[in-house]
Write an enzyme that holds these catalytic residues in place. Structure first.
Site, PDB file in Angstrom:
ATOM      1  N   VAL A  60      36.599 -16.342  26.563  1.00 36.49           N
ATOM      2  CA  VAL A  60      37.632 -17.810  26.927  1.00 36.49           C
ATOM      3  C   VAL A  60      38.375 -16.160  27.656  1.00 36.49           C
ATOM      4  O   VAL A  60      38.737 -15.025  27.367  1.00 36.49           O
ATOM      5  CB  VAL A  60      38.253 -18.175  25.244  1.00 36.49           C
ATOM      6  CG1 VAL A  60      39.555 -18.843  26.416  1.00 36.49           C
ATOM      7  CG2 VAL A  60      37.240 -18.855  24.175  1.00 36.49           C
ATOM      8  N   CYS A  61      39.207 -16.703  28.612  1.00 32.74           N
ATOM      9  CA  CYS A  61      39.753 -16.860  29.420  1.00 32.74           C
ATOM     10  C   CYS A  61      39.821 -15.178  29.925  1.00 32.74           C
ATOM     11  O   CYS A  61      38.531 -15.052  30.260  1.00 32.74           O
ATOM     12  CB  CYS A  61      40.946 -16.466  28.511  1.00 32.74           C
ATOM     13  SG  CYS A  61      42.726 -16.902  29.857  1.00 32.74           S
ATOM     14  N   THR A  62      40.322 -13.850  30.160  1.00 34.61           N
ATOM     15  CA  THR A  62      40.492 -12.484  30.779  1.00 34.61           C
ATOM     16  C   THR A  62      39.915 -11.694  29.608  1.00 34.61           C
ATOM     17  O   THR A  62      38.837 -10.468  29.661  1.00 34.61           O
ATOM     18  CB  THR A  62      41.253 -11.921  30.953  1.00 34.61           C
ATOM     19  OG1 THR A  62      42.374 -12.401  29.225  1.00 34.61           O
ATOM     20  CG2 THR A  62      42.454 -12.533  31.613  1.00 34.61           C
ATOM     21  N   SER A  77      36.144 -16.916  34.632  1.00 37.80           N
ATOM     22  CA  SER A  77      37.057 -16.219  33.460  1.00 37.80           C
ATOM     23  C   SER A  77      38.514 -17.204  34.748  1.00 37.80           C
ATOM     24  O   SER A  77      38.513 -17.649  35.358  1.00 37.80           O
ATOM     25  CB  SER A  77      37.128 -14.926  34.161  1.00 37.80           C
ATOM     26  OG  SER A  77      38.443 -14.525  33.246  1.00 37.80           O
ATOM     27  N   ALA A  81      37.576 -20.095  31.536  1.00 37.46           N
ATOM     28  CA  ALA A  81      38.810 -19.816  32.455  1.00 37.46           C
ATOM     29  C   ALA A  81      39.822 -20.082  31.366  1.00 37.46           C
ATOM     30  O   ALA A  81      39.458 -19.571  30.610  1.00 37.46           O
ATOM     31  CB  ALA A  81      38.680 -20.565  33.526  1.00 37.46           C
TER      32      ALA A  81
END
Length: 325
Positions: free
Chosen positions: A110-112, A130, A163
């Site tokens: 998830v995300c970074t 990302s 993202a």
């Protein structure tokens, strides 16, 4: 019987570390827990940190893990959240992911969190996404990784990357739908008051957020005009006249100050407006294509297929909220 599962129960193991983004953890966990509440025996959710001690999230919350790396259960779905703690990751975390990531049936970021998987060498040769703000860095530091900054999530075999923040919920809903069926996922989405489900290849952000705000007032006014009048003549010549600049000067200044060409900005605004009308109204495709400046349904269809991978009618069928009675 697969590792990480007991009689059909899938273990979702969530990695915790200092300065993790709390929503990257709790968003997907709420989705998986919702599935377990609707259909007991679907998931076992567990959390793990390097030494089993509590971690402090980037927002100041304290999370207490269930396990340390030493006693963590085998994971069916290994979920790696993001947050400020991914900037200079704990070497123990990277080493543990390098060893245990390939053992999971599903590897999710998830995300970074994608930065951690990349550091562990788990993204080489894969197409990933990302948070938009780190995609350039991810591609630069890891040239063997194919980075696509646009979609809210990407599935590539057993790997799934998403993202920023709320897209982790979208991805988790997609995984629950795959595991437990659409009705379970829909019930969770209704409970959380989110849509089931945004397409994975939907853009991460709107045209207004994707572009910078122009510094000069005439250009800012043109940006606002485009947003409010997608069906008007939005050629470079027409927009330049509105800004009282020559077409060449306008195009150069617009790209310099917003980070994208006028044409690309117009394309994003029109697509976003058309999507909203498909989701929120019963207007026909032909009417929407005129309203949004495409001119013809075929031009709008090409734009949708190129960017979203679905024709307008299919997009509406899949992603317009079902009517309530």
């Amino acid at each position: 019987m697969q590792e990480g599962m007991q009689e059909g129960v899938q273990t979702v193991l969530v990695v915790l570390f200092d300065d993790v983004q709390s929503l990257d953890v709790t968003g997907p966990v709420e989705v998986f827990n919702g599935a377990e509440l609707h259909r007991p025996g679907t998931y076992r959710i567990a959390t793990v940190s390097a030494d089993g001690r509590a971690v402090r999230t980037s927002s100041g919350l304290t999370l207490v893990p269930d396990h340390s790396f030493a006693d963590a259960p085998a994971a069916h779905t290994l979920l790696v959240p993001g947050g400020a703690g991914t900037r200079r990751p704990d070497p123990r975390l990277v080493a543990w992911l390098r060893e245990h990531g390939p053992r999971a049936e599903r590897l999710v970021s998830v995300c970074t969190g994608a930065l951690l998987l990349a550091e562990a060498g788990l993204l080489d040769g894969r197409r990933v996404t990302s948070h938009w703000s780190v995609c350039d860095r991810l591609a630069r530091d890891h040239p063997a990784v194919e980075v696509d900054p646009d979609p809210i999530y990407i599935r590539d075999g057993h790997l799934a990357t998403s993202a920023g923040v709320t897209s982790g919920i979208d991805l988790a809903l997609a995984l629950v739908e795959e595991d437990a069926g659409r009705e379970v996922a829909l019930s969770i989405a209704r409970h959380l008051v989110v849509f089931l489900r945004r397409p994975g290849n939907q853009a991460q952000f709107s045209a207004q957020l994707a572009a910078q705000t122009a510094q000069r007032e005439p250009l800012r006014e043109v940006q606002q005009w485009i947003t409010e009048h997608p069906g008007e003549d939005l050629t470079v010549e027409a927009l330049a006249a509105r800004a009282r600049l020559s077409p060449r000067h306008f195009a150069r200044a617009f790209q310099t100050e917003t980070g994208m060409t006028p044409g690309r900005y117009v394309d994003r605004v029109r697509l976003e407006h058309a999507r909203r009308l498909l989701e929120d109204t019963s207007d026909g495709v032909e009417e929407i294509s005129r309203t949004c400046g495409y001119g013809t349904p075929e031009a709008m269809r090409r734009a949708f297929v190129r960017t979203l991978g679905a024709a307008p009618a299919e997009y509406r069928r899949r992603f317009r909220p079902a009517p309530t009675h």
